[in-house]
Design a protein around this motif. Structure first.
Motif, PDB file in Angstrom:
ATOM      1  N   GLN A 177      -2.972   4.286  -5.675  1.00 33.76           N
ATOM      2  CA  GLN A 177      -2.168   4.468  -6.748  1.00 33.76           C
ATOM      3  C   GLN A 177      -0.974   5.057  -6.431  1.00 33.76           C
ATOM      4  O   GLN A 177       0.123   4.616  -6.941  1.00 33.76           O
ATOM      5  N   PHE A 178      -0.771   6.222  -5.493  1.00 31.48           N
ATOM      6  CA  PHE A 178       0.340   6.604  -5.094  1.00 31.48           C
ATOM      7  C   PHE A 178       1.149   5.338  -4.507  1.00 31.48           C
ATOM      8  O   PHE A 178       2.391   5.527  -4.477  1.00 31.48           O
ATOM      9  N   LYS A 179       0.581   4.948  -3.539  1.00 30.51           N
ATOM     10  CA  LYS A 179       1.287   3.691  -2.680  1.00 30.51           C
ATOM     11  C   LYS A 179       1.812   2.803  -3.518  1.00 30.51           C
ATOM     12  O   LYS A 179       3.088   2.231  -3.524  1.00 30.51           O
ATOM     13  N   LYS A 180       1.267   2.241  -4.541  1.00 30.09           N
ATOM     14  CA  LYS A 180       1.574   1.412  -5.647  1.00 30.09           C
ATOM     15  C   LYS A 180       2.894   1.750  -6.214  1.00 30.09           C
ATOM     16  O   LYS A 180       3.762   1.019  -6.589  1.00 30.09           O
ATOM     17  N   LYS A 181       2.682   3.239  -6.905  1.00 33.25           N
ATOM     18  CA  LYS A 181       3.914   3.766  -7.422  1.00 33.25           C
ATOM     19  C   LYS A 181       5.214   3.824  -6.615  1.00 33.25           C
ATOM     20  O   LYS A 181       6.419   3.448  -7.190  1.00 33.25           O
TER      21      LYS A 181
END
Length: 251
Positions: A177-181
């Motif tokens: 989720q962090f990477k996607k954001k």
């Protein structure tokens, strides 16, 4: 303690069904709540509309700044409390907000320090130790800078203050989720630089990627957060890489 000022709670949303009711509950001191939603495909809007104080405005997402300024324009009160879906106001901070707004010598805007959580665990370093944002302010004295697509900047005409108690920031549930954001934010930042006429440089690109990692992991003491600090440092540098990759492809 009773709040003497009327205040509007503001939030911009997209697919926040897991957070929306809790964040609305965090606006308990507000007599009006504005939700600017960019056409969520989940139950965000339906849940929000179940609350009597809530007004929902749906507007196609262009960038974060435009969404925030739409929310500001929709408020009927001068004082606004602007929160993100992953932020929570603890009891001590709410009491401090009320006490501050009840003063006769109020500032025009207030910074909130934030306590960062990653995958449910508190992060103490990695640049988060100095993380603060404007969250409480008078909209008649403040406006978000129009040419910022991400990392919105509030211009304040007047005095500012900093509240002592921290806002809780449950930013990311997991690494993916962090990477996607970070990738998404990088795309927006790259577009912003391109719109401003910024020219791509391979030297600037990779020197900034490297420096971002060094700054987060070493200078901002990310190594003291253990493996989480390493992951955060990597993802921060990934954001910079995506920014310049987007700028390069915008030529």
């Amino acid at each position: 303690m009773e709040l003497k000022e009327k205040i509007t709670g503001l939030i911009i949303t997209f697919n926040e069904e897991k957070n929306i009711q809790e964040i609305i509950d965090n606006f308990s001191i507000c007599d009006e709540i504005i939700v600017v939603d960019s056409f969520s495909s989940d139950q965000t809007v339906e849940i929000a509309k179940q609350n009597l104080k809530v007004k929902v405005i749906q507007h196609r997402f262009e960038d974060f700044t435009k969404q925030r300024n739409i929310a500001l324009d929709a408020a009927t009160n001068d004082w606004v409390l602007f929160l993100d879906g992953d932020e929570r106001i603890p009891t001590d901070l709410q009491k401090e907000i009320i006490a501050e707004l009840n003063k006769s010598d109020k500032k025009e805007a207030y910074y909130f320090y934030r306590k960062f959580y990653f995958a449910g665990k508190p992060i103490h370093f990695s640049g988060t130790q100095n993380d603060k944002n404007f969250r409480l302010f008078r909209r008649s004295k403040c406006r978000y800078v129009a040419d910022k697509k991400v990392h919105e900047t509030l211009i304040v005409k007047g005095t500012t203050g900093i509240l002592k108690n921290k806002l809780l920031h449950y930013s990311f549930d997991n690494f993916e989720q962090f990477k996607k954001k970070m990738l998404y934010y990088g795309l927006l930042k790259g577009s912003e630089l391109a719109d401003k006429g910024k020219k791509y440089s391979i030297i600037t690109h990779w020197s900034k990627v490297a420096f971002k990692f060094v700054k987060t992991y070493f200078l901002k003491l990310g190594f003291l957060d253990g493996f989480d600090g390493l992951k955060i440092s990597y993802l921060q540098s990934l954001y910079v890489n995506e920014t310049y990759r987007k700028l390069k492809n915008s030529k």
